[in-house]
Design a protein around this motif. Sequence first.
Motif, PDB file in Angstrom:
ATOM      1  N   GLY A  76       0.802  -1.215   0.000  1.00  0.00           N
ATOM      2  CA  GLY A  76       0.000   0.000   0.000  1.00  0.00           C
ATOM      3  C   GLY A  76       0.835   1.266   0.000  1.00  0.00           C
ATOM      4  N   CYS A  77       0.165   2.400   0.125  1.00  0.00           N
ATOM      5  CA  CYS A  77       0.828   3.695  -0.056  1.00  0.00           C
ATOM      6  C   CYS A  77       1.869   3.996   1.022  1.00  0.00           C
ATOM      7  N   ALA A  78       1.575   3.681   2.284  1.00  0.00           N
ATOM      8  CA  ALA A  78       2.546   3.946   3.339  1.00  0.00           C
ATOM      9  C   ALA A  78       3.801   3.112   3.140  1.00  0.00           C
ATOM     10  N   ALA A  79       3.635   1.866   2.677  1.00  0.00           N
ATOM     11  CA  ALA A  79       4.787   0.998   2.410  1.00  0.00           C
ATOM     12  C   ALA A  79       5.577   1.500   1.203  1.00  0.00           C
ATOM     13  N   GLN A  80       4.891   2.060   0.226  1.00  0.00           N
ATOM     14  CA  GLN A  80       5.569   2.584  -0.960  1.00  0.00           C
ATOM     15  C   GLN A  80       6.378   3.831  -0.628  1.00  0.00           C
ATOM     16  N   ILE A  81       5.798   4.736   0.143  1.00  0.00           N
ATOM     17  CA  ILE A  81       6.432   6.026   0.412  1.00  0.00           C
ATOM     18  C   ILE A  81       7.569   5.890   1.418  1.00  0.00           C
ATOM     19  N   ASP A  82       7.375   5.065   2.444  1.00  0.00           N
ATOM     20  CA  ASP A  82       8.405   4.900   3.475  1.00  0.00           C
ATOM     21  C   ASP A  82       8.500   3.425   3.863  1.00  0.00           C
ATOM     22  N   PRO A  83       9.105   2.599   3.004  1.00  0.00           N
ATOM     23  CA  PRO A  83       9.151   1.162   3.299  1.00  0.00           C
ATOM     24  C   PRO A  83       9.951   0.826   4.547  1.00  0.00           C
ATOM     25  N   ASN A  84      10.906   1.680   4.905  1.00  0.00           N
ATOM     26  CA  ASN A  84      11.771   1.365   6.037  1.00  0.00           C
ATOM     27  C   ASN A  84      11.009   1.303   7.355  1.00  0.00           C
ATOM     28  N   GLN A  85       9.923   2.079   7.469  1.00  0.00           N
ATOM     29  CA  GLN A  85       9.170   2.074   8.723  1.00  0.00           C
ATOM     30  C   GLN A  85       8.551   0.707   9.001  1.00  0.00           C
ATOM     31  N   PHE A  86       8.357  -0.092   7.950  1.00  0.00           N
ATOM     32  CA  PHE A  86       7.838  -1.453   8.125  1.00  0.00           C
ATOM     33  C   PHE A  86       8.952  -2.493   8.042  1.00  0.00           C
ATOM     34  N   ALA A  87       9.954  -2.232   7.202  1.00  0.00           N
ATOM     35  CA  ALA A  87      11.039  -3.196   7.034  1.00  0.00           C
ATOM     36  C   ALA A  87      11.819  -3.405   8.328  1.00  0.00           C
TER      37      ALA A  87
END
Length: 316
Positions: A76-87
């Motif tokens: 989704g969009c949050a993962a696309q814009i800032d993937p590091n916050q989830f990675a």
Amino acid sequence: MTPPGREPHDVQVLTFGCRLNLVESEAMRRAALACGRTNLVIVNTCAVTAEAARQGRQAVRRIKRERPGAEIVVTGCAAQIDPNQFATMPEVFRVLGNADKADPAAWTDEEGGRRVEVSSIMMAKAAPTILSEGVEDRTRAFLAVQTGCDHRCSFCVIPFGRGPSRSVPPDEIFRAAQRLTSKGFREIVLTGVDLTSYGADLCSAPALGGLVKAILHVVPGPARLRLSSIDCIEADLELIDAFANEPRLMPHLHLSLQSGDDLILKRMKRRHCRADAIRLCAELRRLRPEIVFGADLIAGFPTETEGMFQNTLALV
């Protein structure tokens, strides 16, 4: 936010944000099932606000507590814009970008795949094949016909999550609408990120109004056709005519207005002014007296004064 299913070993999806996400969530779930995946939870995130992204991270932690053996894929969009916050979250098995999730191979259970698959969404050229139909209930289904946005409103991060505007070819839309009709759905809702930009990127494709008329002509089955949010300045003449003369096009329109003050609209980098919105609503009501309107509005935009806010209230 749409909750995941309750079966302990199936493919579940937790959806945040817009109706387009809802459509894509269903398509991802089907793709994962087709690849034989089990015990998988897909978190389809939203980035329209910082709170939406925070809720996505919170959901990941909760899911891991409730289903410790499940693999969690965040997209989704949050993962696309800032993937590091989830990675960086130990609970997350994989992070997929908005373009990458459209690849059926992304949902196979092969070893050796990269933990973070987030390509540049700005390089996307075609509407992803994952755009499909999504179901709200037994009578209404959503049909995604467009994604991405070429505009750069000062308050909006979504173009950086969705990339440039891309349209689904009309023939694919007709086939999808026919499938939905054959399944018994009585209402189809056309949705997208910037719906009124439909067709601008395709050779010989109609604008949104022409698409609406073509669907109603080619697919006589649906009793109702409805539009999701549109930009008032981009409503083409055929769309206005469709509201006037196509009874199966529902007399309801949700407008992306954001403000009723011209200076705030300028600072937002919107392309319409207050008078444009009033003019469109007045014309549609003249042609279709029973039409009703909804709108997106932002309160507290930087530099907004009490007087500017009152202009928005007066517009309502």
